[in-house]
Write an enzyme that holds these catalytic residues in place. Structure first.
Site, PDB file in Angstrom:
ATOM      1  N   SER A 157       0.846  -1.190   0.000  1.00 58.91           N
ATOM      2  CA  SER A 157       0.000   0.000   0.000  1.00 58.91           C
ATOM      3  C   SER A 157       0.882   1.241   0.000  1.00 58.91           C
ATOM      4  CB  SER A 157      -0.895  -0.008   1.248  1.00 58.91           C
ATOM      5  OG  SER A 157      -1.712   1.129   1.287  1.00 58.91           O
ATOM      6  N   LYS A 183      -1.264  -0.955  -4.388  1.00 55.76           N
ATOM      7  CA  LYS A 183      -2.457  -0.255  -3.902  1.00 55.76           C
ATOM      8  C   LYS A 183      -2.092   1.206  -3.672  1.00 55.76           C
ATOM      9  CE  LYS A 183      -4.412  -0.576   0.382  1.00 55.76           C
ATOM     10  NZ  LYS A 183      -5.282  -1.116   1.470  1.00 55.76           N
ATOM     11  N   LYS A 185      -3.235   4.891  -2.483  1.00 51.74           N
ATOM     12  CA  LYS A 185      -4.206   5.703  -1.761  1.00 51.74           C
ATOM     13  C   LYS A 185      -4.558   6.927  -2.613  1.00 51.74           C
ATOM     14  CE  LYS A 185      -4.058   3.415   2.250  1.00 51.74           C
ATOM     15  NZ  LYS A 185      -5.219   2.864   2.964  1.00 51.74           N
ATOM     16  N   ASP A 210      -7.379   2.898  -3.367  1.00 52.86           N
ATOM     17  CA  ASP A 210      -8.032   2.910  -2.060  1.00 52.86           C
ATOM     18  C   ASP A 210      -8.406   4.338  -1.708  1.00 52.86           C
ATOM     19  OD1 ASP A 210      -8.965   2.545   0.479  1.00 52.86           O
ATOM     20  OD2 ASP A 210      -7.081   1.827   1.329  1.00 52.86           O
ATOM     21  N   GLU A 234     -11.399   0.575  -3.843  1.00 53.15           N
ATOM     22  CA  GLU A 234     -11.727   0.285  -2.452  1.00 53.15           C
ATOM     23  C   GLU A 234     -12.401   1.482  -1.782  1.00 53.15           C
ATOM     24  OE1 GLU A 234      -9.513  -1.527   1.536  1.00 53.15           O
ATOM     25  OE2 GLU A 234      -8.353  -1.018  -0.248  1.00 53.15           O
ATOM     26  N   ASP A 259     -14.552  -1.985   2.486  1.00 56.03           N
ATOM     27  CA  ASP A 259     -13.561  -1.945   3.557  1.00 56.03           C
ATOM     28  C   ASP A 259     -14.225  -1.370   4.807  1.00 56.03           C
ATOM     29  OD1 ASP A 259     -11.395  -1.723   5.214  1.00 56.03           O
ATOM     30  OD2 ASP A 259     -10.264  -0.355   3.976  1.00 56.03           O
ATOM     31  N   LYS A 283     -10.777  -7.423   7.712  1.00 52.21           N
ATOM     32  CA  LYS A 283      -9.844  -6.987   8.748  1.00 52.21           C
ATOM     33  C   LYS A 283     -10.347  -7.514  10.090  1.00 52.21           C
ATOM     34  CE  LYS A 283      -8.144  -2.896   6.349  1.00 52.21           C
ATOM     35  NZ  LYS A 283      -8.086  -1.422   6.292  1.00 52.21           N
ATOM     36  N   GLY A 311      -4.605  -4.679   6.354  1.00 47.26           N
ATOM     37  CA  GLY A 311      -3.806  -4.395   7.537  1.00 47.26           C
ATOM     38  C   GLY A 311      -4.221  -3.101   8.204  1.00 47.26           C
TER      39      GLY A 311
END
Length: 393
Positions: A157, A183, A185, A210, A234, A259, A283, A311
């Site tokens: 990420s 991934k 952000k 994400d 996401e 998520d 998660k 995570g």
């Protein structure tokens, strides 16, 4: 039960959990402050250090189990905070179970079913019961969960950077280390152009975005996202914006991953039923523990919905449980399982784990947490400690 709680544990198929008596004699709770190697930026803000809560539980035979509640100082990602988690553990949960005998870890996890909230605290204490059961049975935690995979596919990420060159360098470094998925952000102003540039620079590498709930419904930011061929988008909207997520998913070929919406088995099931997403990020801390995380996995597998393990900046204590859970057969997409060395100067397990050249992390085969816990480091980084013993019986 009110939907504000963790909710009951649905069973889409019979699942046999191990039966080994759990009776806690002593629980120690540590509030640990760990500096990050570098700041990590998301739509929720900058993170420069990490406060996490570590739980050590000892049963009446001296067998020790461990758990982690990775709550932040502010309720930006979940309603749980480090302070509320501390309160829940020391005032509610530990007193409820200390000195009581439970047939096994699954029964232990149901002890606080009448309570609402405090998902991360519940997760940490439940993990103690599972790791104690694993130690007592001499079987790996993954085996107790029903895991079948021996290695976990791993992605990385990437936070919001000051500019594209820094992001590109970081991605290139991580891919060279073996990570199999990117991934990125995103947030308004740092989204489509960034994704286009990354997709062009690293063709053939699975790429996902994400949004961390950073967008308001009704905009057209994602009108062209299908052209990028992303693995998933996401959580673009708030966790409770299920209708709006369903409307967006109906317009997109790109699969939306739930998520922040996947907070309980029941809410996750409802979100999937109305088409709010087609992938789920599982998660365990947010779902209030491994038992409910397994329920979400089982339900998604029955619906042919892919899941992966996300995570929450856990140390190796939290990651050990995540690795065991991610060995379940429905976890078919690369996990967020970065080794702690990438963001902490020292892990709280030693030796810790690392990514292999093939982009995987082996599932721990050692009973208990799967890794030796560095208790001296925990005490060194602890800023607060609470200790309790069971009353004499």
């Amino acid at each position: 039960m009110s939907e504000t709680g963790a909710g009951p544990v649905p069973a889409t198929a019979p699942r046999r959990h191990p039966e080994v008596p759990i009776r806690l004699a002593r629980v120690t709770v540590y509030s640990v402050e760990l500096p990050l190697i570098m700041a990590f930026r998301t739509a929720h803000g900058n993170t420069t250090s990490r406060r996490t809560t570590i739980v050590r539980a000892e049963d009446t035979d001296g067998v020790v189990g461990w758990g982690e509640a990775p709550a932040g100082s502010l309720p930006t990602y979940t309603a749980d905070t480090e302070r509320s988690t501390w309160y829940a553990l020391t005032e509610l949960l530990v007193p409820l179970v200390l000195g009581r005998t439970f047939p096994g870890p699954a029964d232990f996890a149901l002890a606080w079913d009448s309570y609402q909230g405090y998902h991360l605290a519940r997760h940490a204490l439940e993990c103690c019961a599972w790791t104690i059961a694993s130690e007592r049975l001499g079987r790996p935690l993954a085996e107790l969960f029903g895991g079948e995979q021996t290695a976990i596919l791993t992605g990385e990420s990437f936070g919001i950077e000051e500019g594209l060159p820094a992001l590109m360098r970081e991605i290139e470094n991580r891919l060279a280390q073996g990570f199999m998925r990117i991934k990125v952000k995103i947030m308004p102003g740092w989204d489509m152009d960034v994704l286009r540039a990354v997709a062009a620079a690293f063709p053939g590498v699975p790429l996902m975005a994400d949004a961390n709930t950073g967008y308001e419904p009704g905009g057209d930011e994602f009108a062209a996202i299908d052209d990028l061929g992303l693995l998933m988008l996401e959580q673009p909207f708030a966790g409770d914006a299920l209708s709006e997520l369903a409307d967006l998913q109906a317009r997109l070929r790109t699969r939306i991953c739930l998520d922040e919406s996947a907070t309980t088995p029941g809410i996750t099931r409802a979100a999937l039923r109305i088409g709010a997403g087609r992938i789920v990020n599982v998660k365990p801390p947010r779902l209030a523990g491994p038992l409910r995380a397994m329920a979400v996995h089982d339900d998604c597998r029955e619906r042919d919905v892919p899941v992966w393990c996300g995570g929450m900046f856990e140390t190796g204590i939290g990651r050990g449980v995540n690795l065991a859970l991610a060995s379940l057969p429905g976890f078919t997409l690369p996990a967020d399982m970065s080794p702690a060395r990438l963001f902490y100067a020292e892990d709280l397990v030693d030796p810790t784990f690392d990514i292999q050249k093939d982009g995987t992390i082996p599932v721990p085969q050692r009973p208990g947490l799967g890794f030796p816990v560095a208790e001296k480091r925990i005490r060194r980084y602890a800023v607060d400690t609470w200790d309790s013993r069971a009353p004499a019986s």
